[in-house]
Scaffold this motif. Structure first.
Motif, PDB file in Angstrom:
ATOM      1  N   UNK A 107       0.817  -1.222   0.000  1.00  0.00           N
ATOM      2  CA  UNK A 107       0.000   0.000   0.000  1.00  0.00           C
ATOM      3  C   UNK A 107       0.848   1.268   0.000  1.00  0.00           C
ATOM      4  N   UNK A 108       2.179   1.126   0.077  1.00  0.00           N
ATOM      5  CA  UNK A 108       3.056   2.298   0.068  1.00  0.00           C
ATOM      6  C   UNK A 108       3.883   2.339  -1.215  1.00  0.00           C
ATOM      7  N   UNK A 109       3.803   3.456  -1.911  1.00  0.00           N
ATOM      8  CA  UNK A 109       4.581   3.605  -3.132  1.00  0.00           C
ATOM      9  C   UNK A 109       6.071   3.507  -2.889  1.00  0.00           C
ATOM     10  N   UNK A 110       6.532   4.016  -1.730  1.00  0.00           N
ATOM     11  CA  UNK A 110       7.961   3.973  -1.432  1.00  0.00           C
ATOM     12  C   UNK A 110       8.473   2.540  -1.318  1.00  0.00           C
ATOM     13  N   UNK A 111       7.573   1.612  -0.966  1.00  0.00           N
ATOM     14  CA  UNK A 111       7.954   0.199  -0.883  1.00  0.00           C
ATOM     15  C   UNK A 111       7.809  -0.517  -2.221  1.00  0.00           C
ATOM     16  N   UNK A 112       6.983   0.023  -3.103  1.00  0.00           N
ATOM     17  CA  UNK A 112       6.825  -0.568  -4.437  1.00  0.00           C
ATOM     18  C   UNK A 112       7.998  -0.221  -5.348  1.00  0.00           C
ATOM     19  N   UNK A 113       8.578   0.958  -5.151  1.00  0.00           N
ATOM     20  CA  UNK A 113       9.633   1.426  -6.060  1.00  0.00           C
ATOM     21  C   UNK A 113      10.839   0.487  -6.116  1.00  0.00           C
ATOM     22  N   UNK A 114      11.392   0.037  -4.980  1.00  0.00           N
ATOM     23  CA  UNK A 114      12.534  -0.869  -5.082  1.00  0.00           C
ATOM     24  C   UNK A 114      12.156  -2.217  -5.670  1.00  0.00           C
ATOM     25  N   UNK A 115      10.927  -2.674  -5.413  1.00  0.00           N
ATOM     26  CA  UNK A 115      10.478  -3.931  -6.012  1.00  0.00           C
ATOM     27  C   UNK A 115      10.456  -3.810  -7.529  1.00  0.00           C
ATOM     28  N   UNK A 116       9.921  -2.687  -8.023  1.00  0.00           N
ATOM     29  CA  UNK A 116       9.874  -2.455  -9.465  1.00  0.00           C
ATOM     30  C   UNK A 116      11.277  -2.314 -10.037  1.00  0.00           C
ATOM     31  N   UNK A 117      12.169  -1.651  -9.295  1.00  0.00           N
ATOM     32  CA  UNK A 117      13.539  -1.467  -9.760  1.00  0.00           C
ATOM     33  C   UNK A 117      14.272  -2.794  -9.901  1.00  0.00           C
ATOM     34  N   UNK A 118      13.890  -3.757  -9.069  1.00  0.00           N
ATOM     35  CA  UNK A 118      14.493  -5.092  -9.153  1.00  0.00           C
ATOM     36  C   UNK A 118      13.921  -5.922 -10.299  1.00  0.00           C
ATOM     37  N   UNK A 119      12.808  -5.452 -10.872  1.00  0.00           N
ATOM     38  CA  UNK A 119      12.192  -6.161 -11.981  1.00  0.00           C
ATOM     39  C   UNK A 119      10.845  -6.765 -11.678  1.00  0.00           C
ATOM     40  N   UNK A 120      10.357  -6.603 -10.451  1.00  0.00           N
ATOM     41  CA  UNK A 120       9.050  -7.148 -10.095  1.00  0.00           C
ATOM     42  C   UNK A 120       7.927  -6.326 -10.717  1.00  0.00           C
ATOM     43  N   UNK A 121       6.783  -6.958 -10.929  1.00  0.00           N
ATOM     44  CA  UNK A 121       5.572  -6.240 -11.301  1.00  0.00           C
ATOM     45  C   UNK A 121       4.975  -5.713 -10.009  1.00  0.00           C
ATOM     46  N   UNK A 122       5.122  -4.413  -9.751  1.00  0.00           N
ATOM     47  CA  UNK A 122       4.719  -3.829  -8.480  1.00  0.00           C
ATOM     48  C   UNK A 122       3.318  -3.228  -8.587  1.00  0.00           C
ATOM     49  N   UNK A 123       2.489  -3.541  -7.614  1.00  0.00           N
ATOM     50  CA  UNK A 123       1.122  -3.023  -7.553  1.00  0.00           C
ATOM     51  C   UNK A 123       0.966  -2.227  -6.266  1.00  0.00           C
ATOM     52  N   UNK A 124       0.736  -0.923  -6.398  1.00  0.00           N
ATOM     53  CA  UNK A 124       0.466  -0.087  -5.230  1.00  0.00           C
ATOM     54  C   UNK A 124      -1.023  -0.199  -4.901  1.00  0.00           C
ATOM     55  N   UNK A 125      -1.301  -0.682  -3.718  1.00  0.00           N
ATOM     56  CA  UNK A 125      -2.686  -0.917  -3.307  1.00  0.00           C
ATOM     57  C   UNK A 125      -3.291   0.390  -2.809  1.00  0.00           C
ATOM     58  N   UNK A 126      -4.164   0.978  -3.616  1.00  0.00           N
ATOM     59  CA  UNK A 126      -4.877   2.186  -3.220  1.00  0.00           C
ATOM     60  C   UNK A 126      -6.272   1.831  -2.724  1.00  0.00           C
ATOM     61  N   UNK A 127      -6.967   0.978  -3.482  1.00  0.00           N
ATOM     62  CA  UNK A 127      -8.269   0.469  -3.068  1.00  0.00           C
ATOM     63  C   UNK A 127      -8.301  -1.029  -3.319  1.00  0.00           C
ATOM     64  N   UNK A 128      -9.210  -1.689  -2.672  1.00  0.00           N
ATOM     65  CA  UNK A 128      -9.344  -3.144  -2.839  1.00  0.00           C
ATOM     66  C   UNK A 128      -9.673  -3.495  -4.284  1.00  0.00           C
ATOM     67  N   UNK A 129     -10.645  -2.798  -4.876  1.00  0.00           N
ATOM     68  CA  UNK A 129     -11.051  -3.093  -6.254  1.00  0.00           C
ATOM     69  C   UNK A 129      -9.895  -2.884  -7.222  1.00  0.00           C
TER      70      UNK A 129
END
Length: 213
Positions: free
Chosen positions: A177-199
């Protein structure tokens, strides 16, 4: 690359966001909006919150240091008042999505947490702790910052998970749910999903995995 693993954050993904509880607390006490988040984001690698999540300090010391940090920013707020706000309500649809992913992919959980409450999810009651334990039992690997001594967004914690699951980062989906935690995952090559809402999160997860939720 083909998806082989889905890696999940816990708070704000399987539960409603603690930010909602923060905002209620701030409104009730006449604090500026997002004040608690401002305290947590000031000196984010060395502040009381970061040190607590790495188990470098205990709850009593966190209470004192958080109060000092909040006071410097203009409003005295005790750390002990913030901790009960961390645990939200469970999201059954996200749990169902986890079970669907588990049937096809490896699943793991990386959670920044502290040694307070009940268990990995920092639940406020034993009843909620039992529900959290049930969710945690579905993961092949759970990495808790309070036990690992390293916390997101440090890239090492994502690589620890990849090693434990025996997958490459580019073969992983990561939800947080935190963009700051998604950024390094994406930088490593992961498909990062920032959870804003459940849907939104479930729709993006379906697109990434080819599953229907």
């Amino acid at each position: 690359m083909a998806i082989e693993a889905v890696i999940w954050d816990f708070g704000g993904v399987f539960t409603t966001s603690p930010f909602e509880a923060f905002r209620r607390y701030e409104a009730e006490r006449g604090l500026p909006a997002d004040f608690i988040r401002r305290v947590n984001s000031t000196d984010p690698d060395v502040n009381a919150w970061a040190r607590f999540e790495r188990s470098e300090i205990d709850a009593a010391r966190f209470d004192t240091l958080f109060l000092e940090e909040a006071t410097r920013l203009g409003h005295p707020v005790r750390g002990a008042d913030v901790l009960p706000l961390l645990y939200g309500d469970l999201r059954p649809r996200v749990l169902a999505a986890l079970l669907a992913c588990k049937a096809r992919f490896k699943v793991g959980c990386i959670t920044n947490n502290v040694t307070t409450g009940h268990g990995a999810g920092m639940a406020s009651t034993a009843e909620k702790a039992a529900a959290v334990a049930q969710i945690m039992s579905h993961f092949a690997v759970v990495i808790e910052s309070s036990k690992a001594g390293v916390r997101k967004p440090d890239p090492r914690i994502y690589l620890m998970m990849c090693e434990a699951l025996n997958v490459r980062p580019e073969n992983c989906v990561y939800l947080d749910d935190l963009g700051i935690n998604c950024k390094p995952a994406a930088a490593l090559g992961m498909t990062a999903i920032k959870v804003s809402t459940e849907d939104q999160a479930l729709a993006e997860l379906a697109a990434a995995t080819g599953l229907a939720f």
